[in-house]
Design a protein around this motif. Structure first.
Motif, short mmCIF file in Angstrom:
data_model
loop_
_atom_site.label_atom_id
_atom_site.label_comp_id
_atom_site.label_asym_id
_atom_site.label_seq_id
_atom_site.Cartn_x
_atom_site.Cartn_y
_atom_site.Cartn_z
N PRO A 43 64.14 45.35 1.26
CA PRO A 43 62.77 44.92 1.58
C PRO A 43 61.83 45.05 0.39
CG PRO A 43 63.62 46.39 3.28
CD PRO A 43 64.61 46.41 2.17
N GLY A 44 60.79 44.25 0.37
CA GLY A 44 59.76 44.33 -0.66
C GLY A 44 58.50 44.96 -0.11
N GLY B 69 53.35 53.91 -1.71
CA GLY B 69 53.34 53.23 -0.42
C GLY B 69 54.72 52.73 -0.02
N TYR B 70 55.42 52.17 -1.00
CA TYR B 70 56.75 51.63 -0.70
C TYR B 70 57.76 52.75 -0.45
CZ TYR B 70 61.09 48.99 -1.21
OH TYR B 70 62.32 48.44 -0.98
N CYS B 71 57.77 53.73 -1.34
CA CYS B 71 58.81 54.76 -1.29
C CYS B 71 58.61 55.77 -0.16
CB CYS B 71 58.93 55.46 -2.64
SG CYS B 71 59.49 54.38 -3.96
N THR B 72 57.48 55.72 0.52
CA THR B 72 57.27 56.61 1.67
C THR B 72 57.20 55.81 2.97
OG1 THR B 72 54.88 56.52 1.38
CG2 THR B 72 56.02 58.36 0.33
N SER B 73 57.40 54.50 2.88
CA SER B 73 57.39 53.67 4.09
C SER B 73 58.76 53.74 4.75
CB SER B 73 57.08 52.22 3.72
OG SER B 73 58.18 51.69 2.99
N GLU B 74 58.81 53.36 6.00
CA GLU B 74 60.11 53.41 6.68
C GLU B 74 61.11 52.45 6.03
OE1 GLU B 74 59.95 52.97 10.91
OE2 GLU B 74 62.06 53.55 11.12
N ALA C 114 57.25 46.25 3.72
CA ALA C 114 56.96 47.66 3.96
C ALA C 114 55.48 47.90 4.26
CB ALA C 114 57.40 48.49 2.75
N CYS D 28 61.95 53.83 2.42
CA CYS D 28 62.79 55.03 2.48
C CYS D 28 64.22 54.70 2.90
CB CYS D 28 62.23 56.02 3.50
SG CYS D 28 60.98 57.12 2.84
N PHE E 263 48.70 50.52 3.25
CA PHE E 263 48.63 51.88 2.70
C PHE E 263 47.72 51.94 1.48
CE2 PHE E 263 50.18 54.69 -0.69
CZ PHE E 263 49.96 55.92 -0.11
#
Lengths: 198, 564
Positions: A64-65, A161-166, A69, A169, A74
């Motif tokens: 995903p991009g 925002g990306y690396c902590t989104s479902e 996400a 992650c 965020f």
């Protein structure tokens, strides 16, 4: 030897004075601007633009991009609640600067630009600020006082925002909610993603 | 607000424990197990194991700002926000509501709730040795400890066997081995450094000794390697008052737990020459109560315990209870942990790890041990560190560009690196102290605590050595881009406050005797960090717990013999 030392110390003194002058000047200008309130009311209207920018930083690939996400949501939350007022202004001004650049070069706003035009714009802004960052001492003082410049700012917010989104992650990275065990030395598999949480 | 002078029977206990953190929880459990009716007071709310850990199981995306602090929260909590994130903020005080005065910068991190800071502690457990207990008298610094290792050795073991400490035995006399559960393991890069410094410097590198359980223990754990300890662990994977001592004390039927109970003073009775009880403000109603008991354990934490004593004034003790020596509030210490080095390592690219180990590694003290004498400073430091592969948290600081290439680079395991720093001994200085400012009161009418603390020459020289030593070990072990640092953080930052009510043999120069009794008020025992005569360089909580268990047994023996 002594003379050289003195010269060095004079140079150093000169450099220090120059830096102080520049900083004071920058401070004055910045503080004057800072005195004017940041208008965050426009932020939500720029969602489409933020969406496109974050997706260009972290595009959809086989994972995903940023749009998938919901990174823009965020980023807006962070701009409203999680960064200093200096950085808030930097962010709002940065978005404006992008549209102005597009109007001047392509006669239309960023979101209606072609793929190639968008790449040109972002490359321009990234390179511009990348160069400033390379002047280490200057950028260190500046960042300390006024926060990050626009492009590093939106890029870092996008990454967080990306690396902590479902989606980020669990699909963009490797997410191990309850590891159960600690394995200190595993063999890295081909294409294995980094762990999402430390 | 009024003084409730009606003494009902329910206001009388055998023992009162003030504060329910790591040492207060132990005092409550020990006294209850011995059959004493015990009142445990805490100024904050109750935190029940598991049910009061609302953030423990949340995913990162379930926090509005993904664990980042809201700017309004930071503005309201300029100190505590340096320590908390959105996941564990619930276990920190609110700076605005609980102010203190910094005469010099001092970060006082507090967790005023049942369980105190045992919920968020670093969990590392190291014994002190005679290198530490004899240091003051040998160096002519401060005063001599009234105890030696043999006095506390069996209590260390007693505590370790209860709390569960995972670790490796190393056979060092100056960092004695304990009763350990199986150790957690070092990862590739840490093993590399371990081998390298053993060969080149004959120095030991070992896994941190932590109160995280590597197997089930007394109905708790094991640790599931989430590394989210500070939110409270629903599995009881680490030791806290909430997960262990308080529930166990409760089980005896002898415990009365009273949250929202701010102790304003200990009441002295000049007839008996003892403390007869405590005065408490109920922070929910504002009512004032008195509770009475035969013995009192003061475990409110180093700074708060000294403040309670200073506020407990009587004709006999006009400068605070037990303060004949004028030492209460003085000799405040906190380990410095600002200096160290980091570096990257280009090898081991094919290796990684799985799980989030809740600790790093330890290089035990080697300076001023045996023949290794340093003229520049006295005492020493231990090095704590951690090895890992870079991930997005680090990479976003240095990766340039954007787009597919950027994303690929961002999401794969990065280079190996090690960060390590020295946790160094801080000497006792009598003018590093806390005082009460009678002119500035908090919302309960209590004088504000003023902290005046600074590190001195010995700590500064030690930090220089730490920088050099850490950088040297990394360079000689093949690390690159080695960067040594001194963050120069103010006192309080290591959250190892100690020394404000020190133990000693001489009542003229100390407050507590060798059993942690106030010299002049024998039924008051103080066994939190305030009792420490020197700071050593080991993480201190294990020592507080051991001293507490020892003092509780002693107090009970005296009660049985009717000597208290």
């Amino acid at each position: 030897m002594n003379g050289e030392k003195r010269l060095n110390s004079m140079n150093r003194r000169g450099a220090v004075i120059a830096i102080i002058l520049v900083v004071v000047l920058a401070l004055t200008v910045k503080w004057w601007r800072w005195a004017m309130p940041v208008r965050l009311s426009d932020l939500r209207e720029k969602k489409a633009l933020i969406d496109e920018l974050t997706e260009m930083i972290i595009p959809r690939t086989d994972t995903p991009g940023a749009k998938d996400a919901k990174v823009a949501e965020f980023v807006m939350e962070m701009v409203e609640h999680g960064i200093s007022s200096f950085e808030q202004r930097t962010f709002i001004d940065g978005l404006k600067a992008i549209d102005i650049y597009c109007l001047n070069h392509f006669q239309r706003e960023f979101i209606t630009c072609t793929e190639k035009e968008r790449m040109d714009v972002l490359t321009h802004f990234e390179r511009d600020e990348h160069w400033m960052e390379s002047v280490y001492l200057w950028s260190k003082i500046k960042n300390k006082l006024f926060g990050r410049p626009f492009f590093p700012l939106i890029r870092q917010l996008t990454v967080i925002g990306y690396c902590t989104s479902e989606a980020g992650c669990t699909k963009g990275l490797a997410y191990d909610y309850i590891p159960m065990q600690y394995e200190p030395c595993t063999v890295l598999e081909k294409g294995q993603k980094a762990w999402a949480t430390a | 607000m009024y003084i409730n002078d009606y003494i009902s029977k329910q206001h009388v206990y055998d023992a009162i424990v003030i504060g329910s953190g790591i040492s207060g929880g132990w005092a409550a459990m020990e006294l209850c197990k011995k059959g004493l009716k015990t009142l445990l007071l805490d100024r904050g709310r109750d935190v029940k194991h598991v049910v009061d850990y609302p953030t423990a199981m949340l995913h990162p995306w379930e926090f509005k700002l993904r664990l980042n602090n809201d700017m309004s929260v930071i503005r309201e909590n300029p100190i505590q926000s340096k320590g908390f994130d959105d996941g564990n903020r619930l276990f920190y005080v609110n700076d605005k509501e609980q102010p203190y005065i910094q005469q010099r910068p001092f970060n006082w991190f507090r967790g005023n709730q049942v369980g105190g800071r045992s919920l968020v502690w670093g969990r590392q457990c190291y014994r002190l040795s005679d290198l530490d207990f004899e240091a003051n008298v040998k160096d002519g610094v401060g005063i001599d400890w009234p105890i030696r290792y043999k006095d506390i050795e069996s209590w260390y073991e007693y505590v370790e066997r209860y709390i569960g400490v995972s670790g490796r035995r190393e056979g060092l006399t100056h960092l004695p081995d304990g009763a350990y559960l199986p150790p957690m393991e070092l990862n590739c890069i840490e093993q590399h450094l371990e081998k390298s410094i053993k060969e080149q410097f004959n120095r030991v590198l070992t896994i941190a000794r932590v109160a995280n359980l590597t197997k089930g223990w007394h109905g708790r754990g094991p640790c599931l390697y989430r590394n989210l300890c500070s939110r409270g662990c629903p599995y009881g994977g680490y030791f806290s008052s909430n997960s262990a001592t308080i529930p166990q004390a409760m089980e005896t039927g002898n415990l009365t737990l009273r949250p929202f109970s701010l102790v304003t003073e200990i009441i002295y009775d000049k007839e008996s020459n003892k403390a007869k009880g405590v005065r408490v403000i109920d922070t929910e109603t504002g009512d004032v109560y008195e509770y009475y008991a035969r013995i009192i354990f003061l475990n409110a934490s180093t700074i708060a315990s000294a403040a309670i004593l200073l506020n407990s004034k009587s004709d006999r003790f006009p400068d605070g209870l037990g303060n004949d020596s004028d030492q209460i509030g003085r000799n405040l210490m906190d380990h410095h942990s600002s200096a160290g080095a980091s570096g990257i390592y280009e090898g081991y690219q094919d290796y990684y790890y799985k799980g989030r180990r809740p600790c790093g590694f330890l290089i035990p003290r080697f300076r001023n041990v045996g023949e290794n004498h340093r003229p520049e400073f006295v005492r020493g430091y231990q090095i704590q560190g951690i090895g890992s592969r870079d991930s997005w948290q680090n990479k976003m600081e240095y990766l340039s560009g954007f787009g597919k290439k950027f994303k690929d680079e961002l999401t794969k395991p990065g280079v190996w690196s090690i960060w390590m720093g020295g946790w160094g001994e801080c000497l006792p200085y009598s003018d590093n102290r806390i005082t009460l400012d009678k002119d500035r009161l908090d919302k309960w009418g209590m004088p504000l605590i003023a902290v005046n603390f600074s590190y001195r020459e010995n700590e500064a020289r030690m930090k220089e050595d730490i920088r050099e030593v850490c950088a040297e070990m990394l360079r000689k072990s093949g690390f690159e881009q080695v960067n040594s640092f001194d963050y120069d953080k103010p006192g309080g930052n290591t959250v190892h406050e100690m020394g404000t009510v020190r133990m000693g043999n001489d009542p003229k120069t100390s407050v507590l005797n060798k059993y942690n009794q106030i010299h002049a008020v024998k039924n008051v025992f103080i066994t939190d960090g305030s009792c420490m005569t020197s700071s050593a360089c080991q993480n201190p909580s294990l020592t507080y717990m051991a001293l507490t268990a020892r003092a509780c047994t002693y107090a009970y023996e005296l009660l049985k013999k009717r000597e208290l």
